[in-house]
Design an enzyme around this catalytic site. Sequence first.
Site, PDB file in Angstrom:
ATOM      1  N   LYS A   7      58.795  69.709 -54.883  1.00 33.54           N
ATOM      2  CA  LYS A   7      57.976  70.676 -54.141  1.00 33.54           C
ATOM      3  C   LYS A   7      58.912  71.691 -53.508  1.00 33.54           C
ATOM      4  CE  LYS A   7      53.610  71.378 -53.066  1.00 33.54           C
ATOM      5  NZ  LYS A   7      52.416  70.954 -53.796  1.00 33.54           N
TER       6      LYS A   7
HETATM    7  P1  NAD Z   1      45.264  78.868 -50.414  1.00 29.81           P
HETATM    8  O1  NAD Z   1      46.356  79.533 -49.675  1.00 29.81           O
HETATM    9  O2  NAD Z   1      44.672  79.533 -51.604  1.00 29.81           O
HETATM   10  O3  NAD Z   1      44.047  78.515 -49.443  1.00 29.81           O
HETATM   11  C1  NAD Z   1      44.174  77.883 -48.204  1.00 29.81           C
HETATM   12  C2  NAD Z   1      42.964  78.309 -47.380  1.00 29.81           C
HETATM   13  O4  NAD Z   1      42.949  77.579 -46.158  1.00 29.81           O
HETATM   14  C3  NAD Z   1      42.975  79.784 -47.019  1.00 29.81           C
HETATM   15  O5  NAD Z   1      41.716  80.355 -47.267  1.00 29.81           O
HETATM   16  C4  NAD Z   1      43.318  79.772 -45.525  1.00 29.81           C
HETATM   17  O6  NAD Z   1      42.798  80.883 -44.826  1.00 29.81           O
HETATM   18  C5  NAD Z   1      42.669  78.478 -45.103  1.00 29.81           C
HETATM   19  N1  NAD Z   1      43.191  77.969 -43.836  1.00 29.81           N
HETATM   20  C6  NAD Z   1      44.421  78.129 -43.314  1.00 29.81           C
HETATM   21  N2  NAD Z   1      44.501  77.534 -42.124  1.00 29.81           N
HETATM   22  C7  NAD Z   1      43.304  76.974 -41.890  1.00 29.81           C
HETATM   23  C8  NAD Z   1      42.753  76.222 -40.813  1.00 29.81           C
HETATM   24  N3  NAD Z   1      43.471  75.921 -39.754  1.00 29.81           N
HETATM   25  N4  NAD Z   1      41.472  75.795 -40.932  1.00 29.81           N
HETATM   26  C9  NAD Z   1      40.734  76.094 -42.015  1.00 29.81           C
HETATM   27  N5  NAD Z   1      41.201  76.815 -43.046  1.00 29.81           N
HETATM   28  C10 NAD Z   1      42.464  77.248 -42.988  1.00 29.81           C
HETATM   29  O7  NAD Z   1      45.846  77.422 -50.794  1.00 29.81           O
HETATM   30  P2  NAD Z   1      45.364  76.441 -51.925  1.00 29.81           P
HETATM   31  O8  NAD Z   1      46.205  76.681 -53.117  1.00 29.81           O
HETATM   32  O9  NAD Z   1      43.885  76.459 -52.031  1.00 29.81           O
HETATM   33  O10 NAD Z   1      45.854  75.040 -51.316  1.00 29.81           O
HETATM   34  C11 NAD Z   1      45.099  74.333 -50.351  1.00 29.81           C
HETATM   35  C12 NAD Z   1      45.546  72.879 -50.352  1.00 29.81           C
HETATM   36  O11 NAD Z   1      45.408  72.337 -51.669  1.00 29.81           O
HETATM   37  C13 NAD Z   1      47.008  72.642 -49.959  1.00 29.81           C
HETATM   38  O12 NAD Z   1      47.111  71.417 -49.280  1.00 29.81           O
HETATM   39  C14 NAD Z   1      47.698  72.522 -51.305  1.00 29.81           C
HETATM   40  O13 NAD Z   1      48.901  71.788 -51.236  1.00 29.81           O
HETATM   41  C15 NAD Z   1      46.638  71.789 -52.096  1.00 29.81           C
HETATM   42  N6  NAD Z   1      46.773  71.934 -53.545  1.00 29.81           N
HETATM   43  C16 NAD Z   1      46.729  73.142 -54.165  1.00 29.81           C
HETATM   44  C17 NAD Z   1      46.846  73.212 -55.545  1.00 29.81           C
HETATM   45  C18 NAD Z   1      46.716  74.516 -56.299  1.00 29.81           C
HETATM   46  O14 NAD Z   1      46.636  74.469 -57.524  1.00 29.81           O
HETATM   47  N7  NAD Z   1      46.668  75.656 -55.661  1.00 29.81           N
HETATM   48  C19 NAD Z   1      47.037  72.054 -56.299  1.00 29.81           C
HETATM   49  C20 NAD Z   1      47.066  70.824 -55.641  1.00 29.81           C
HETATM   50  C21 NAD Z   1      46.934  70.774 -54.267  1.00 29.81           C
END
Ligand code: NAD
Length: 476
Positions: free
Chosen positions: A107
């Site tokens: 990561k």
């Molecule tokens: P992203 O940046 O696209 O979205 C995150 C969202 O959370 C944003 O809309 C942001 O405004 C919101 N946010 C931030 N702080 C917040 C709070 N305090 N309360 C509520 N909402 C809040 O990120 P993502 O890619 O969707 O990732 C989200 C989670 O999923 C992370 O934990 C990431 O590790 C996990 N994840 C993502 C992927 C991927 O393919 N993108 C894959 C596996 C796991």
Amino acid sequence: MKNDKEPSFRESVDMMFNRAVALLDLPPGLEEKIRVCNATYTVRFGVRLRGKIETFTGYRSVHSEHMEPVKGGIRFAMGVNQDEVEALAALMTYKCALVEAPFGGSKGGLRIDPRLYDEHELELITRRFAYELIKRDLIDPAQNVPAPDMGTGEREMAWIADQYNRMNTSDINSKACVTGKPLNAGGIAGRVEATGRGVQYALREFFRDERGLAKAGLTGKLDGKRVIVQGLGNVGYHAAKFLSEEDGSKITGIIEHDGGLVDENGLNVEAVRAWIIENGGVTGYPDATYVEKGAAVIENECDILVPAALEGVINLSNADRIKAPLIIEAANGPVTAGADDIMRKKGIVIIPDMYANAGGVTVSYFEWVKNLSHIRFGRMQRRQEEGRHQLVVDELERLSSDKGLGWQLSPGFKEKYLRGADELELVRSGLDDTMRISYQTMRDVWHERDDVEDLRTAAYIVAISKVAASYRAKGL
Ligand code: NAD
């Protein structure tokens, strides 16, 4: 607010690992070898922006190289630190093992608030960070393959791929150095939606497991179920969209960084998403009740809670107020080890992160294979498949007319049956299969072993056993 007694994210992951490993019979020392993070590289670099040099701190952590390349996203956020990337790298090891994506765990992260920079500045910063990682083989098609995570997406992955290509002009496999790229830069159809799509497939499979449903005290189908989603970013948006549009679930709450929206009749996910893109948050959205203390919405009554934003949001301070009978961890590490204990005792069923959000790495795996094989999935077979289906349809129609049977194919059948699968359909089929089979391996451990109370422990048992088998096969 988090409690002082709360362990760090990495400690939390280790505690969950320890619970599971205690139920396994591993050779002495192997447990420790699997648990520890192999290496973490910290880089500080300067970029000249707006007339002055700004220094950034980034990390790339490699948790386990029992399989290579290692794989894991790159996060752009202010909260990034060594403990966090190490926890996330460990989760990647277990996740890849669980869903049989042939990678070790890694990561990366950059401590930055991407909203403070324009596109050109972000490109300079991303390329410079990538340069630092590439020259140490921490981005490399055979050794370490990043992907998007919080704060990054297709655009950043395209810059990274291009940076690698500039530094390795004769590497014919250079596109495979990173996944989550746009389609026109070596990406694969369906990667952007993959993690949210995986959450949907995971829930569908859970709803096929009668014993699992009974343990959660739920009945019926996804249709009509009340769902609260925290974080309407890439993962949360796609999960909410597919669950509401395709499975008939009602999104009764959406929590964002600036507050929450609630509507017992179901929110319009597309409209909320469009509002967030336009206005930077949910504040002011006209068609729902706005709750300023958005984090509290996580405690509202619902059937399914989908934390899809940050780690540690369900912790010792709020775990006993969570009312959802079922939580699916779309984010990584949204539940701390202490909260996990409390909720397990309350009988809340948690579909764990290492499985729930594995759709991203699964489709990343397909993208990596596509890049290495230099051909789009389905390109060779599609027309041949269509031709064979056409033969069957022609034969049926001939029989019907020759024998005067008057058979009529149902409306739409011909169109659906005659169409050969394109890349998107193949990706979805591979993802669905992966999510179903991985659930079933966890489920069997959960239901069949008396000493396993929860799906998370079951998932760890499956994952650790696979990593241990790899190490043993290597002679370690
Ligand atoms: P992203 O940046 O696209 O979205 C995150 C969202 O959370 C944003 O809309 C942001 O405004 C919101 N946010 C931030 N702080 C917040 C709070 N305090 N309360 C509520 N909402 C809040 O990120 P993502 O890619 O969707 O990732 C989200 C989670 O999923 C992370 O934990 C990431 O590790 C996990 N994840 C993502 C992927 C991927 O393919 N993108 C894959 C596996 C796991």
